[in-house]
Write a protein that holds these residues in place. Structure first.
Motif, PDB file in Angstrom:
ATOM      1  N   PHE A 515       0.636  -1.207   0.038  1.00  0.00           N
ATOM      2  CA  PHE A 515       0.043   0.041   0.225  1.00  0.00           C
ATOM      3  C   PHE A 515       0.834   1.201   0.057  1.00  0.00           C
ATOM      4  N   GLY A 516       2.199   1.071   0.678  1.00  0.00           N
ATOM      5  CA  GLY A 516       2.889   2.420   0.933  1.00  0.00           C
ATOM      6  C   GLY A 516       2.393   3.428   1.789  1.00  0.00           C
ATOM      7  N   PRO A 517       2.551   4.708   1.477  1.00  0.00           N
ATOM      8  CA  PRO A 517       2.077   5.577   2.538  1.00  0.00           C
ATOM      9  C   PRO A 517       0.660   5.471   2.583  1.00  0.00           C
ATOM     10  N   SER A 518      -0.099   5.867   3.537  1.00  0.00           N
ATOM     11  CA  SER A 518      -1.529   5.954   3.749  1.00  0.00           C
ATOM     12  C   SER A 518      -2.140   7.412   3.297  1.00  0.00           C
ATOM     13  N   THR A 519      -2.179   7.438   2.116  1.00  0.00           N
ATOM     14  CA  THR A 519      -2.537   8.796   1.287  1.00  0.00           C
ATOM     15  C   THR A 519      -3.866   8.862   1.506  1.00  0.00           C
ATOM     16  N   GLY A 520      -4.590   7.650   1.544  1.00  0.00           N
ATOM     17  CA  GLY A 520      -5.968   7.786   1.665  1.00  0.00           C
ATOM     18  C   GLY A 520      -6.730   8.532   2.705  1.00  0.00           C
ATOM     19  N   PHE A 521      -5.992   8.303   3.804  1.00  0.00           N
ATOM     20  CA  PHE A 521      -6.515   9.180   4.947  1.00  0.00           C
ATOM     21  C   PHE A 521      -6.399  10.761   4.786  1.00  0.00           C
ATOM     22  N   VAL A 522      -5.034  11.266   4.238  1.00  0.00           N
ATOM     23  CA  VAL A 522      -4.826  12.348   4.002  1.00  0.00           C
ATOM     24  C   VAL A 522      -6.107  13.001   2.717  1.00  0.00           C
ATOM     25  N   ASP A 523      -6.150  12.179   2.013  1.00  0.00           N
ATOM     26  CA  ASP A 523      -7.094  12.622   0.914  1.00  0.00           C
ATOM     27  C   ASP A 523      -8.720  13.095   1.418  1.00  0.00           C
ATOM     28  N   ALA A 524      -8.915  12.061   2.512  1.00  0.00           N
ATOM     29  CA  ALA A 524     -10.365  12.193   2.949  1.00  0.00           C
ATOM     30  C   ALA A 524     -10.193  13.266   3.739  1.00  0.00           C
ATOM     31  N   ALA A 525      -9.166  13.794   4.597  1.00  0.00           N
ATOM     32  CA  ALA A 525      -9.134  14.986   5.368  1.00  0.00           C
ATOM     33  C   ALA A 525      -9.090  16.308   4.645  1.00  0.00           C
ATOM     34  N   VAL A 526      -8.332  16.147   3.579  1.00  0.00           N
ATOM     35  CA  VAL A 526      -8.145  17.240   2.689  1.00  0.00           C
ATOM     36  C   VAL A 526      -9.473  17.671   1.879  1.00  0.00           C
ATOM     37  N   GLY A 527     -10.161  16.564   1.301  1.00  0.00           N
ATOM     38  CA  GLY A 527     -11.386  16.738   0.619  1.00  0.00           C
ATOM     39  C   GLY A 527     -12.355  17.019   1.108  1.00  0.00           C
ATOM     40  N   HIS A 528     -12.809  16.569   2.628  1.00  0.00           N
ATOM     41  CA  HIS A 528     -13.872  16.819   3.254  1.00  0.00           C
ATOM     42  C   HIS A 528     -13.927  17.830   4.672  1.00  0.00           C
ATOM     43  N   ILE A 529     -12.682  18.098   4.944  1.00  0.00           N
ATOM     44  CA  ILE A 529     -12.714  18.928   6.043  1.00  0.00           C
ATOM     45  C   ILE A 529     -11.858  20.306   5.524  1.00  0.00           C
ATOM     46  N   PRO A 530     -12.614  21.525   5.805  1.00  0.00           N
ATOM     47  CA  PRO A 530     -12.200  22.643   5.239  1.00  0.00           C
ATOM     48  C   PRO A 530     -10.916  23.169   5.859  1.00  0.00           C
ATOM     49  N   SER A 531     -10.231  23.973   5.042  1.00  0.00           N
ATOM     50  CA  SER A 531      -9.146  24.874   5.428  1.00  0.00           C
ATOM     51  C   SER A 531      -9.497  25.912   6.741  1.00  0.00           C
ATOM     52  N   PRO A 532      -8.513  26.323   7.683  1.00  0.00           N
ATOM     53  CA  PRO A 532      -8.912  27.189   8.489  1.00  0.00           C
ATOM     54  C   PRO A 532      -9.588  28.535   8.040  1.00  0.00           C
ATOM     55  N   ALA A 533      -9.352  28.950   6.741  1.00  0.00           N
ATOM     56  CA  ALA A 533      -9.879  30.123   6.397  1.00  0.00           C
ATOM     57  C   ALA A 533     -11.507  29.840   6.016  1.00  0.00           C
ATOM     58  N   ALA A 534     -11.528  28.678   5.389  1.00  0.00           N
ATOM     59  CA  ALA A 534     -12.840  28.352   4.981  1.00  0.00           C
ATOM     60  C   ALA A 534     -13.988  28.116   6.244  1.00  0.00           C
ATOM     61  N   ALA A 535     -13.314  27.377   7.326  1.00  0.00           N
ATOM     62  CA  ALA A 535     -13.988  26.946   8.446  1.00  0.00           C
ATOM     63  C   ALA A 535     -14.303  28.115   9.558  1.00  0.00           C
ATOM     64  N   ALA A 536     -13.570  29.420   9.105  1.00  0.00           N
ATOM     65  CA  ALA A 536     -13.491  30.243  10.252  1.00  0.00           C
ATOM     66  C   ALA A 536     -14.648  31.189  10.643  1.00  0.00           C
ATOM     67  N   ARG A 537     -15.494  31.143   9.466  1.00  0.00           N
ATOM     68  CA  ARG A 537     -16.989  31.645   9.566  1.00  0.00           C
ATOM     69  C   ARG A 537     -17.639  30.893  10.299  1.00  0.00           C
ATOM     70  N   GLY A 538     -17.910  29.724  10.179  1.00  0.00           N
ATOM     71  CA  GLY A 538     -18.735  28.839  11.057  1.00  0.00           C
ATOM     72  C   GLY A 538     -18.269  28.669  12.627  1.00  0.00           C
TER      73      GLY A 538
END
Length: 788
Positions: A515-538
């Motif tokens: 499998f190599g590095p567990s990039t799937g976890f990073v893909d899920a976090a980046v794709g479905h958790i907003p960045s600090p600037a995008a989440a700041a309003r909420g």
């Protein structure tokens, strides 16, 4: 002798005749006569007892002409009694460079040593930052000790550059929550292992023990930073760690993961972590499923309004323990996903999006065996291993044949289909027709397999689960030669040491190589958790207690690093000395540097009442790295940092702003700043219900115990203390394990005294649930007042 003995009594006191006046002797000596013989004898005798220590003083004590005339030392000097040296000094005995202390009798307690020994911390596993006094400051803001070992693939310089970067697109923060022993800490170890430089030979940075359970000494448990956590084999405190991890495309992100405890008694740690995080990764045990604490955490996540990523961990248990067939394993995994979706939909009234593997927000993992993948990352891996050379479905079984029949591309899979499109067809009722090479929703509509004549299986079973099953079968039941030949066909090359090891280290080595590095976890976090600037309003709308129209709020919503400094502190972590704390918080706006003068606003602060406010100076700024910390010279908005020097006036949570002329760091603004709302624990009952009476064994140590209780209250979010009218001190907690850990810290960490405790008592609460059918009344003793 007889005459000499009559001059003194039995006690040694002189009782003889009176001696001549000393003034007569001085007059006789001044007249030019030589010194008496007895005087010279006394002086010489004193000098001999002094060991020569006064020889120079006596030799130079006379007139200027005595040295020239060569007078005998001490011939004309008399050494006084108080000037005599009967014993050598401490410097003469022990030599130079030795510090000696001479104290009067009864000036210290018997238990207190004259020279206090150096006490070293044994409760914390945090790396000591003061091992080397020479520290190098990088130009980009990093302060690093030269003695630190270069084990990380990503340097501290790069981490500091991410913290000082203006953009927040490459940063994510999520809280890793779940029930007890569902593998959260092991999952963090899997992510940390990817950031370490692997040795040329062996089983990876953590060795073969990483494939064992925790109670068997497996895994380093990097985020368990307390010795008590290692001894108990469970997490007690939440631990943030910032990792630089790549996604499937190879782009690196700074991922701040907060590993939260899974025991229900420590639910408050998860609440504090969710307050500052931008998302939640809910971890499930593949066998246990949704548990009590999982439901509590899901309700808390929905209340905070955070996006959810589902991680189904320990899927290896379905194969090795339950021994489910691949088709049954698929239905078990689907049942877990459906149960979480049903509960989230019920609690949120349908406001949350659906969790599904084909959407990329569900991760399948086995932290013990070293892999974590989403369907998108697995599809990318699958297409790399498929055979595109033989598409007619004819294969010969020879001695060197591939044991993984699922990778024989009989249907020309992937010839005109990318990884993203293939991932959407690897879940649910999706079947691949081997004749028409198309995907269908029903297996009955597909042609049978030309090789076996059996009906086609679901794509998830055929292309995901069956290869996993065959890899497990090889590692458990086949010989060294068969394992080596079969994995070589997949491009997985194993060393002799790995092939000859036991089953668990072999499985971990094989899966990590495949499998190599567990990039799937990073893909899920980046794709479905907003960045600090995008989440700041909420985050600001839900957590900020003031009006949302001020200039400070606009800067926080925009995540402006040049705006007024605003930091929300949600948790305090004890330092290695057990006396001070580092404050963990999120920078909403502004930039913080060591040496900045700030205002610490407590939970009771309001613009009209500034009593709960204090000034402090930021001594250090760190990026949390698990058992270590990276000290930086600057951190901008959108970062999660540890602050030193601001903990003295923080009780639980606080809001930190710049200490200018106004609350905006010198800017006049258009309104006063307010604080972030304190933590609330509605899923845990709102308050601690179990109480414990404590008392020092030595009454004189009561002030130490009181100070220790204050530190315990700062360290545990739901712990509170109170003094009853009887004078006894009461400690409140959420349960027996919670209080046991708090008492351990009180005795061993914060006060270092012996404490007596009473039996724990649960506080009961009564209320009225409905109106009584019978009217009742009560009268006073004089019958003049009645309460109905």
């Amino acid at each position: 002798m007889a005459d000499g003995q009559e001059l003194y009594d039995e006690f040694g006191n002189y009782v003889g005749p009176e001696l001549d006046d000393s003034s007569d002797e001085e007059d006789s000596s001044d007249d030019g006569g030589g010194a008496p013989d007895d005087a010279s004898a006394i002086s010489d005798d004193d000098l001999s007892r002094d060991g020569g220590g006064r020889a120079d003083l006596v030799a130079h004590g006379g007139g200027e002409g005595e040295d020239e005339l060569g007078a005998a030392p001490g011939a004309r000097a008399i050494v006084l009694h108080e000037d005599k040296v009967h014993y050598p000094s401490a410097g003469e005995v022990y030599g130079e460079g030795v510090r000696t202390a001479v104290l009067d009798e009864d000036a210290m307690d018997l238990e207190e040593p004259i020279v206090e020994p150096i006490r070293r911390s044994t409760f914390s596993l945090m790396r000591d930052e003061n091992e080397s006094e020479d520290r190098e400051a990088y130009g980009d803001g990093t302060v690093k000790s030269p003695g630190e070992a270069a084990e990380d693939l990503v340097s501290d310089r790069f981490v500091a550059a991410l913290a000082a970067n203006e953009t927040t697109r490459t940063r994510r923060c999520l809280a890793l929550v779940g029930h007890l022993h569902c593998g959260k800490t092991g999952l963090v170890d899997l992510l940390v292992e990817q950031t370490k430089a692997a040795p040329a030979r062996g089983f990876g940075p953590f060795g073969p023990k990483a494939a064992m359970e925790a109670h068997r000494g497996g895994g380093p448990r990097v985020t368990d930073t307390l010795q008590s956590e290692q001894d108990r084999q469970l997490s007690i405190k939440s631990a943030p760690i910032t990792l630089c991890l790549p996604d499937t495309r190879g782009k690196t992100y700074a991922l701040t993961v907060i590993d939260c405890p899974g025991h229900t008694n420590f639910h408050d740690e998860s609440v504090a972590s969710l307050r500052v995080a931008d998302g939640a990764a809910v971890v499930l045990d593949a066998v246990e499923g949704v548990m009590l604490h999982t439901e509590m955490l899901l309700r808390q996540v929905i209340q905070e309004g955070l996006p959810i990523v589902l991680v189904i961990n320990k899927i290896d248990r379905l194969v090795l323990e339950l021994k489910l067939p691949p088709e049954d394993m698929y239905h078990k995994l689907r049942q877990l996903v459906d149960s979480v979706n049903a509960y989230v939909s019920h609690q949120s009234n349908g406001r949350y999006p659906k969790l599904s593997p084909d959407r990329g927000n569900v991760v399948f993992a086995s932290s013990m065996h070293g892999y974590a993948f989403t369907l998108a990352s697995f599809a990318n891996q699958l297409l790399d291993h498929l055979d595109f050379d033989n598409e007619d479905g004819t294969y010969e079984e020879d001695g060197d044949g591939d044991a993984f029949g699922a990778f024989r591309n009989a249907c020309a899979l992937g010839s005109n289909l990318g990884p993203d499109e293939l991932a959407k067809r690897l879940w649910g009722n999706s079947f691949l027709d081997p004749r028409t090479r198309t995907f269908r929703r029903r297996g009955g509509d597909c042609s049978p397999d030309p090789a076996t004549g059996a009906p086609p299986r679901r794509t998830f079973v055929r292309y995901v689960l069956e290869p996993l099953y065959k890899m497990y079968t090889l590692c458990v039941g086949e010989g060294e030669a068969d394992v080596e030949r079969s994995f070589r066909g997949l491009g997985v090359l194993l060393s002799k040491e790995q092939l000859r090891s036991s089953a668990r280290p072999l499985m971990r080595a094989a899966f990590r190589r495949y499998f190599g590095p567990s990039t799937g976890f990073v893909d899920a976090a980046v794709g479905h958790i907003p960045s600090p600037a995008a989440a700041a309003r909420g985050k600001v709308a839900r957590c900020y207690s003031g009006p949302l129209t001020s200039r400070a709020v606009k800067a926080m919503v925009a995540c402006d690093s040049s705006g007024p400094l605003v930091i929300h502190v949600a948790k305090l972590y004890a330092e290695s000395d057990g006396q001070s704390f580092s404050a963990f918080g999120r920078i909403y706006s502004g930039t913080v540097r060591p040496g900045d003068r700030v205002k610490v606003l407590g939970e009771a602060y309001t613009p009209d009442d500034d009593e709960d406010m204090a000034f402090a100076t930021v001594s250090s700024v760190w990026i949390p790295r698990g058992r270590s910390r990276t000290e930086v010279m600057m951190a901008r908005a959108g970062n999660w940092v540890l602050l030193g020097g601001v903990d003295a006036d923080i009780v639980k949570t606080a809001t930190i702003v710049a200490a200018g002329k106004s609350n905006f760091g010198g800017d006049d603004g258009d309104g006063e700043i307010h604080v972030f709302r304190p933590l609330r624990f509605p899923q845990a009952g709102g308050e601690s219900t179990m109480k414990l009476a404590v008392e020092p064994l030595n009454p004189a140590e009561l002030p130490k115990m009181v100070e220790g209780l204050r530190r315990v209250s700062k360290s545990y979010p739901m712990a509170t203390t109170r003094v009853e009218e009887s004078g006894e001190h009461i400690l409140f907690g959420t349960g027996e394990l919670y209080l046991d850990c708090a008492m351990h810290d009180l005795r061993q960490v914060y006060s270092d005294i012996e404490v007596k405790v009473a039996d724990p008592v649960v506080g009961f609460r009564e209320t009225v649930v409905e109106t009584s059918s019978v009217k009742c009344f009560s009268e006073t003793a004089n019958k003049r007042n009645r309460l109905t």
